[in-house]
Design an enzyme around this catalytic site. Structure first.
Site, PDB file in Angstrom:
ATOM      1  N   TYR A 149      -1.341   8.660   5.049  1.00  0.00           N
ATOM      2  CA  TYR A 149      -1.545   7.430   4.262  1.00  0.00           C
ATOM      3  C   TYR A 149      -1.488   7.765   2.762  1.00  0.00           C
ATOM      4  O   TYR A 149      -0.808   7.097   1.989  1.00  0.00           O
ATOM      5  CB  TYR A 149      -2.905   6.817   4.627  1.00  0.00           C
ATOM      6  CG  TYR A 149      -3.223   5.518   3.901  1.00  0.00           C
ATOM      7  CD1 TYR A 149      -2.700   4.305   4.342  1.00  0.00           C
ATOM      8  CD2 TYR A 149      -4.057   5.501   2.785  1.00  0.00           C
ATOM      9  CE1 TYR A 149      -2.991   3.116   3.682  1.00  0.00           C
ATOM     10  CE2 TYR A 149      -4.355   4.314   2.122  1.00  0.00           C
ATOM     11  CZ  TYR A 149      -3.817   3.118   2.574  1.00  0.00           C
ATOM     12  OH  TYR A 149      -4.115   1.940   1.912  1.00  0.00           O
ATOM     13  N   ILE A 182     -11.448  -2.323  -0.513  1.00  0.00           N
ATOM     14  CA  ILE A 182     -11.416  -3.783  -0.430  1.00  0.00           C
ATOM     15  C   ILE A 182     -11.792  -4.202   0.997  1.00  0.00           C
ATOM     16  O   ILE A 182     -11.329  -3.600   1.971  1.00  0.00           O
ATOM     17  CB  ILE A 182      -9.990  -4.321  -0.767  1.00  0.00           C
ATOM     18  CG1 ILE A 182      -9.422  -3.685  -2.061  1.00  0.00           C
ATOM     19  CG2 ILE A 182     -10.005  -5.853  -0.855  1.00  0.00           C
ATOM     20  CD1 ILE A 182     -10.113  -4.020  -3.355  1.00  0.00           C
TER      21      ILE A 182
HETATM   22  N1  NAP Z   1      -8.256  -2.768   2.198  1.00  0.00           N
HETATM   23  C1  NAP Z   1      -8.302  -1.780   1.334  1.00  0.00           C
HETATM   24  O1  NAP Z   1      -9.364  -1.227   1.051  1.00  0.00           O
HETATM   25  C2  NAP Z   1      -7.066  -1.320   0.634  1.00  0.00           C
HETATM   26  C3  NAP Z   1      -7.218  -0.385  -0.409  1.00  0.00           C
HETATM   27  C4  NAP Z   1      -6.097   0.059  -1.073  1.00  0.00           C
HETATM   28  C5  NAP Z   1      -4.851  -0.394  -0.714  1.00  0.00           C
HETATM   29  N2  NAP Z   1      -4.712  -1.282   0.311  1.00  0.00           N
HETATM   30  C6  NAP Z   1      -3.356  -1.710   0.649  1.00  0.00           C
HETATM   31  O2  NAP Z   1      -3.254  -3.112   0.526  1.00  0.00           O
HETATM   32  C7  NAP Z   1      -2.284  -3.607   1.434  1.00  0.00           C
HETATM   33  C8  NAP Z   1      -2.912  -4.713   2.284  1.00  0.00           C
HETATM   34  O3  NAP Z   1      -4.010  -4.160   2.988  1.00  0.00           O
HETATM   35  P1  NAP Z   1      -5.110  -5.032   3.733  1.00  0.00           P
HETATM   36  O4  NAP Z   1      -6.377  -4.309   3.576  1.00  0.00           O
HETATM   37  O5  NAP Z   1      -5.005  -6.448   3.339  1.00  0.00           O
HETATM   38  O6  NAP Z   1      -4.615  -4.806   5.237  1.00  0.00           O
HETATM   39  P2  NAP Z   1      -4.680  -5.776   6.513  1.00  0.00           P
HETATM   40  O7  NAP Z   1      -5.788  -6.738   6.399  1.00  0.00           O
HETATM   41  O8  NAP Z   1      -4.613  -4.851   7.670  1.00  0.00           O
HETATM   42  O9  NAP Z   1      -3.279  -6.592   6.392  1.00  0.00           O
HETATM   43  C9  NAP Z   1      -2.060  -5.904   6.440  1.00  0.00           C
HETATM   44  C10 NAP Z   1      -0.925  -6.898   6.363  1.00  0.00           C
HETATM   45  O10 NAP Z   1       0.313  -6.156   6.476  1.00  0.00           O
HETATM   46  C11 NAP Z   1       1.063  -6.679   7.587  1.00  0.00           C
HETATM   47  N3  NAP Z   1       1.842  -5.591   8.184  1.00  0.00           N
HETATM   48  C12 NAP Z   1       1.397  -4.493   8.810  1.00  0.00           C
HETATM   49  N4  NAP Z   1       2.425  -3.756   9.234  1.00  0.00           N
HETATM   50  C13 NAP Z   1       3.558  -4.407   8.863  1.00  0.00           C
HETATM   51  C14 NAP Z   1       4.937  -4.163   9.028  1.00  0.00           C
HETATM   52  N5  NAP Z   1       5.389  -3.089   9.695  1.00  0.00           N
HETATM   53  N6  NAP Z   1       5.832  -5.039   8.520  1.00  0.00           N
HETATM   54  C15 NAP Z   1       5.388  -6.152   7.876  1.00  0.00           C
HETATM   55  N7  NAP Z   1       4.099  -6.453   7.693  1.00  0.00           N
HETATM   56  C16 NAP Z   1       3.188  -5.591   8.187  1.00  0.00           C
HETATM   57  C17 NAP Z   1      -0.003  -7.258   8.523  1.00  0.00           C
HETATM   58  O11 NAP Z   1       0.513  -8.237   9.417  1.00  0.00           O
HETATM   59  P3  NAP Z   1       1.050  -7.858  10.899  1.00  0.00           P
HETATM   60  O12 NAP Z   1       0.088  -6.861  11.463  1.00  0.00           O
HETATM   61  O13 NAP Z   1       1.141  -9.140  11.648  1.00  0.00           O
HETATM   62  O14 NAP Z   1       2.422  -7.293  10.675  1.00  0.00           O
HETATM   63  C18 NAP Z   1      -0.927  -7.896   7.505  1.00  0.00           C
HETATM   64  O15 NAP Z   1      -0.379  -9.121   7.042  1.00  0.00           O
HETATM   65  C19 NAP Z   1      -1.823  -2.405   2.252  1.00  0.00           C
HETATM   66  O16 NAP Z   1      -0.629  -1.895   1.718  1.00  0.00           O
HETATM   67  C20 NAP Z   1      -2.947  -1.402   2.070  1.00  0.00           C
HETATM   68  O17 NAP Z   1      -2.518  -0.077   2.235  1.00  0.00           O
HETATM   69  C21 NAP Z   1      -5.789  -1.753   0.999  1.00  0.00           C
END
Ligand code: NAP
Length: 245
Positions: A149, A182
């Site tokens: 990751y 987050i």
């Molecule tokens: N939460 C945190 O603490 C955090 C911190 C730093 C960075 N981030 C980054 O922020 C972004 C969003 O994270 P989140 O926490 O909101 O995650 P989340 O709640 O798990 O949502 C992830 C989103 O990405 C979609 N997704 C997953 N695999 C995909 C694929 N192969 N093609 C297209 N869409 C896909 C999912 O929908 P489906 O599963 O239906 O495809 C969902 O809409 C990510 O890039 C994550 O690495 C998150």
């Protein structure tokens, strides 16, 4: 104004979609499958939201996304590369397999790179358009139990610099937003661990971030407030990035 938000069905992406709709963007939301949240946003913001199924790791899906956006709008003003996954299982870097590595980097790194490449022809049709890459504090923080990751997010930082350099002549700016911890589905399994670390002083701002915290940074870029910035990083992390002594 038209935006594409990858991974816009849940979590941070869904909040980004909401903020963009509030500032009158029409939004193409992509994810592998439509969610309840997307359907209720469709009801709230009639006709302003389009769901296109797209797994960003699949070339055919990326092409279909391009075709939909080209046919429907003929251009896009903003691409938000938000889709991403955590490891299927957290494993030490001495134990992860090539399959674990490929699963994650095919989505987070290769998917982000090639979705950007695919959509570039639609972004360069304007005098000014924008790309926002959602990376992570993991772009520069080593976590040995989810190394693939961290590598994917460090790679997104380079994608930011590469496309910022390559597309400036076409009026496309590229901003990277690095979220901290987050509260979303992605962090739900480790919420207690993170809350404890935060209560012990991990971050100057003593709370987990909310999806809206990140979405507001994106909407500020979408409003044009950062148009002389490119290759720029915004840390949206409650101050995690500050070295302290
Ligand atoms: N939460 C945190 O603490 C955090 C911190 C730093 C960075 N981030 C980054 O922020 C972004 C969003 O994270 P989140 O926490 O909101 O995650 P989340 O709640 O798990 O949502 C992830 C989103 O990405 C979609 N997704 C997953 N695999 C995909 C694929 N192969 N093609 C297209 N869409 C896909 C999912 O929908 P489906 O599963 O239906 O495809 C969902 O809409 C990510 O890039 C994550 O690495 C998150």
């Amino acid at each position: 104004m038209v935006a594409i938000v990858t991974g816009g069905s849940r979590g941070i992406g869904k909040s980004i979609v909401e903020e963009l709709l509030k500032i009158n963007y029409e939004v193409i939301v992509t994810a592998r499958k439509e969610s309840k949240e997307t359907i209720s946003l469709q009801k709230l913001f009639n006709n302003k939201i389009h769901f296109v199924p797209c797994d960003i790791s699949k070339e055919d899906d990326r092409k279909k996304l391009f075709e939909y956006a080209d046919k429907t709008f003929g251009k896009i003003d903003l691409l938000v590369n938000n889709a991403g996954v955590a490891p299927r299982e957290r494993k030490d870097i001495l134990e992860i397999t090539p399959d674990d590595f490929d699963y994650l980097t095919d989505i987070n790194l290769k998917g982000t790179f090639f979705v950007t490449q695919e959509l570039t022809p639609l972004l360069i049709k304007n005098n000014q358009s924008r790309i926002v890459n959602i990376s992570s504090m993991s772009a520069y923080t080593a976590s040995v139990n989810r190394g693939e990751y961290c590598i994917s997010k460090a790679g997104i930082s380079m994608i930011t610099k590469l496309f910022a350099s390559r597309l400036a002549e076409y009026g496309v700016s590229v901003i990277e937003i690095r979220p901290g911890i987050i509260e979303t589905d992605m962090t739900s399994k480790v919420k207690d661990k993170y809350e404890k670390l935060i209560s012990e002083g991990l971050t100057p701002v003593a709370r987990m971030g909310k999806p809206e915290d990140v979405a507001k940074c994106v909407s500020s870029v979408a409003l044009g407030n950062f148009d002389f910035c490119t290759g720029t990083v915004i840390d949206c992390d409650g101050g995690f990035n500050v070295r302290r002594l």
